[in-house]
Design a protein around this motif. Structure first.
Motif, PDB file in Angstrom:
ATOM      1  N   UNK A   1      26.774  13.926 -25.101  1.00 16.45           N
ATOM      2  CA  UNK A   1      27.123  13.512 -24.192  1.00 16.45           C
ATOM      3  C   UNK A   1      25.689  13.459 -23.894  1.00 16.45           C
ATOM      4  N   UNK A   2      24.132  13.292 -23.888  1.00 21.70           N
ATOM      5  CA  UNK A   2      23.006  13.164 -23.858  1.00 21.70           C
ATOM      6  C   UNK A   2      22.165  11.967 -22.425  1.00 21.70           C
ATOM      7  N   UNK A   3      21.716  12.718 -21.778  1.00 19.65           N
ATOM      8  CA  UNK A   3      20.708  11.532 -21.128  1.00 19.65           C
ATOM      9  C   UNK A   3      19.319  11.687 -20.950  1.00 19.65           C
ATOM     10  N   UNK A   4      18.690  10.707 -20.524  1.00 20.58           N
ATOM     11  CA  UNK A   4      17.103  11.133 -20.680  1.00 20.58           C
ATOM     12  C   UNK A   4      16.725  10.541 -19.200  1.00 20.58           C
ATOM     13  N   UNK A   5      15.842  11.569 -18.603  1.00 23.59           N
ATOM     14  CA  UNK A   5      15.724  11.356 -16.565  1.00 23.59           C
ATOM     15  C   UNK A   5      14.194  11.344 -17.109  1.00 23.59           C
ATOM     16  N   UNK A   6      13.471  10.258 -16.108  1.00 24.11           N
ATOM     17  CA  UNK A   6      12.506   9.736 -15.858  1.00 24.11           C
ATOM     18  C   UNK A   6      12.066   9.811 -14.266  1.00 24.11           C
ATOM     19  N   UNK A   7      10.854  10.595 -14.193  1.00 28.49           N
ATOM     20  CA  UNK A   7       9.867  10.115 -12.640  1.00 28.49           C
ATOM     21  C   UNK A   7       9.679   8.666 -13.132  1.00 28.49           C
ATOM     22  N   UNK A   8       9.606   8.532 -11.604  1.00 28.50           N
ATOM     23  CA  UNK A   8       8.785   6.613 -11.424  1.00 28.50           C
ATOM     24  C   UNK A   8       7.742   7.182  -9.597  1.00 28.50           C
ATOM     25  N   UNK A   9       7.026   6.322  -9.673  1.00 25.51           N
ATOM     26  CA  UNK A   9       6.430   6.111  -8.439  1.00 25.51           C
ATOM     27  C   UNK A   9       7.685   5.304  -7.628  1.00 25.51           C
ATOM     28  N   UNK A  10       6.875   5.904  -6.267  1.00 24.99           N
ATOM     29  CA  UNK A  10       7.647   5.576  -5.669  1.00 24.99           C
ATOM     30  C   UNK A  10       7.766   3.282  -5.034  1.00 24.99           C
ATOM     31  N   UNK A  11       8.933   2.727  -4.938  1.00 26.26           N
ATOM     32  CA  UNK A  11       8.716   1.215  -4.894  1.00 26.26           C
ATOM     33  C   UNK A  11       7.234   0.887  -4.334  1.00 26.26           C
ATOM     34  N   UNK A  12       7.100  -0.438  -4.317  1.00 23.30           N
ATOM     35  CA  UNK A  12       5.911  -0.820  -4.205  1.00 23.30           C
ATOM     36  C   UNK A  12       6.239  -1.263  -2.836  1.00 23.30           C
ATOM     37  N   UNK A  13       7.703  -1.618  -2.406  1.00 19.17           N
ATOM     38  CA  UNK A  13       7.150  -2.414  -1.036  1.00 19.17           C
ATOM     39  C   UNK A  13       7.326  -0.709  -0.297  1.00 19.17           C
ATOM     40  N   UNK A  14       7.963   0.064  -0.667  1.00 15.35           N
ATOM     41  CA  UNK A  14       7.998   0.999   0.534  1.00 15.35           C
ATOM     42  C   UNK A  14       6.374   1.964   1.011  1.00 15.35           C
ATOM     43  N   UNK A  15       6.038   2.274  -0.074  1.00 17.23           N
ATOM     44  CA  UNK A  15       4.565   2.019  -0.075  1.00 17.23           C
ATOM     45  C   UNK A  15       3.362   1.426   1.043  1.00 17.23           C
ATOM     46  N   UNK A  16       3.780  -0.170   0.468  1.00 16.35           N
ATOM     47  CA  UNK A  16       3.072  -0.446   1.455  1.00 16.35           C
ATOM     48  C   UNK A  16       3.620  -0.810   3.198  1.00 16.35           C
ATOM     49  N   UNK A  17       4.524  -0.664   2.847  1.00 14.24           N
ATOM     50  CA  UNK A  17       5.145  -0.032   4.875  1.00 14.24           C
ATOM     51  C   UNK A  17       4.290   1.115   4.807  1.00 14.24           C
ATOM     52  N   UNK A  18       4.048   1.477   4.383  1.00 11.77           N
ATOM     53  CA  UNK A  18       3.884   3.144   4.843  1.00 11.77           C
ATOM     54  C   UNK A  18       2.095   3.325   5.145  1.00 11.77           C
ATOM     55  N   UNK A  19       1.940   2.176   3.942  1.00  9.03           N
ATOM     56  CA  UNK A  19      -0.021   2.188   4.456  1.00  9.03           C
ATOM     57  C   UNK A  19       0.127   0.768   5.075  1.00  9.03           C
TER      58      UNK A  19
END
Length: 154
Positions: A129-147
């Motif tokens: 069994x193999x799985x590929x994991x990738x890093x994603x940017x934080x969700x746009x809504x999360x970043x907008x609320x932080x800003x």
């Protein structure tokens, strides 16, 4: 040779749909755990404060954001091989002995017949069994609320 069909049936009836279902459920549970971990890190960053000059900022307001991860693919691979052999051996040994002793003639004959039939079944299996994991940017809504929060603090 009645064992061969039974072994063949058991090898061919591997629970492939259940294996795929369990892989899907496992990926979904792992994804949920990754998301919860990113949320926990975001909360930790919000609680961690740094003093710069006379002002105190939490790490989120300074632009630190947690990493988010996602599974892009998962693969199940199963390999199965089996072999069946049958062999038959037949042997015949014939022997004759003759002898004369004091005018008496003696003779003996022997016949030895052997028959053997052998069956062999072997099976081998391998799976991965193999799985590929990738890093994603934080969700746009999360970043907008932080800003927005950061601009209100300024």
């Amino acid at each position: 040779m009645s064992e061969v069909p039974a072994v063949t049936r058991s090898l061919m009836s591997a629970p492939l749909p259940q294996i795929i279902e369990k892989l899907g459920v496992a990926v979904a549970q792992a994804q949920l755990a990754l998301d919860k971990n990113s949320i926990d890190i975001a909360q930790s960053l919000a609680e961690s404060e740094v003093e710069i000059g006379n002002n105190t900022y939490n790490l989120l307001s300074l632009g630190f954001v947690p990493s988010f991860y996602a599974f892009t693919e998962a693969t199940v691979e199963a390999k199965l091989s089996f072999s069946m052999t049958e062999s038959t051996e037949t042997s015949v040994n014939v022997g004759v002995q003759a002898g004369v002793n004091y005018g008496i003639f003696m003779a003996a004959a022997s016949v030895d017949v052997g028959y053997a039939r052998k069956f062999s079944v072997s099976a081998e299996g391998m799976s991965s069994i193999a799985a590929r994991l990738v890093s994603l940017p934080a969700p746009e809504t999360f970043l907008l609320l932080l800003k927005q929060q950061y601009q209100q603090e300024i």
